[in-house]
Design a protein around this motif. Structure first.
Motif: not given
Length: 204
Positions: A175-204
Motif C-alpha cells: 500500500l505504501l509502495g503504491a503511494g498511499m498515505g499513512i492513515r489510508a494504509t492503516a485503514r485498508h490494512a486494518n491496523c493502526s498508524t503506529t504499526t504502519v510507521l513501524r513497518i515503514r521505518d523497519a523497511a528503511g
C-alpha cells in the motif's frame, strides 16, 4: 439522542471494529442509530488514547457513550479511572455497555418517574465502578501470568518473542509502495498508524 460508539482493541493485530455489528444491532433494537464511531487499537490500561480523547472533546451533554463492555472503555488503575470518569461526568455523557443491562436505560427517554430514574442511575453508576475495578484486576492478573510464562519460556530457552505478522507487513509495504498515505494504509490494512510507521521505518 446522539450516540457515540467507542470501539477498542488492545493490539495492532486485533480488529478494533469487531464489535461494530453487535453495537449496531443493539441500538437498532432500541429504535436508535449510532451517530459517530471512534475506533482505535490501544491498551485499555493507557490513559492517552487519541480516539477516546477526541470523543470526549466532541461530546455534548446528554450524549451516549456506547461500548461493548466496560473493559473496552477502561482497564485503568484507580486514579486514572477516576480522572476519566470525572471527564465523562463533566461532559454529561451517559455510559451504555451491552453487557451491563442497568445501563441500557441511557438509551431511553428520561421522562417518567424521577425517583425510579435516579435509583437506576445510582445502581448503574455503582456497577460501572465495580466492572471497571474487575477489568483492572483481570488486566493485572493476565500481565502477571504472561510475565511468569515468559520467564518460564526463557529459562527453558524457548522464548522467541511475538511472531511477526508477515501478511500484514507485506500488505502495508504494498500500500505504501503504491503511494498511499499513512492513515489510508492503516485503514485498508486494518491496523493502526503506529504499526504502519513501524513497518515503514523497519523497511528503511
Amino acid at each position: 439522542m446522539f450516540i457515540r460508539a467507542y470501539l477498542r482493541a488492545s493490539t495492532d493485530e486485533q480488529n478494533a471494529g469487531r464489535a461494530r455489528d453487535s453495537l449496531e444491532r443493539f441500538v437498532q433494537d432500541q429504535n436508535k442509530a449510532i451517530a459517530c464511531e471512534y475506533i482505535e487499537n490501544a491498551s485499555g490500561a493507557a490513559s492517552d488514547r487519541p480516539e477516546l480523547l477526541r470523543l470526549l472533546k466532541d461530546a455534548r451533554k446528554g450524549d451516549v457513550l456506547l461500548v461493548e463492555s466496560i473493559d473496552r472503555l477502561s482497564r485503568l488503575p484507580v486514579d486514572d479511572w477516576n480522572k476519566l470518569k470525572a471527564a465523562i461526568d463533566a461532559k454529561g455523557l451517559r455510559i451504555v455497555a451491552l453487557d451491563l443491562p442497568t445501563s441500557h436505560q441511557g438509551l431511553r427517554d428520561t421522562k417518567g418517574d424521577e425517583f425510579t430514574s435516579r435509583m437506576l442511575s445510582a445502581i448503574n453508576s455503582m456497577l460501572v465502578e465495580m466492572m471497571a475495578a474487575i477489568a483492572r484486576k483481570d488486566y493485572e492478573q493476565r500481565r502477571e501470568r504472561q510475565a511468569q510464562g515468559i520467564q518460564k519460556a526463557k529459562a527453558a530457552g524457548k522464548y522467541q518473542g511475538r511472531p511477526v505478522d508477515e501478511e500484514l507487513h507485506k500488505r502495508v509495504k504494498e500500500l505504501l509502495g503504491a503511494g498511499m498515505g499513512i492513515r489510508a494504509t492503516a485503514r485498508h490494512a486494518n491496523c493502526s498508524t503506529t504499526t504502519v510507521l513501524r513497518i515503514r521505518d523497519a523497511a528503511g
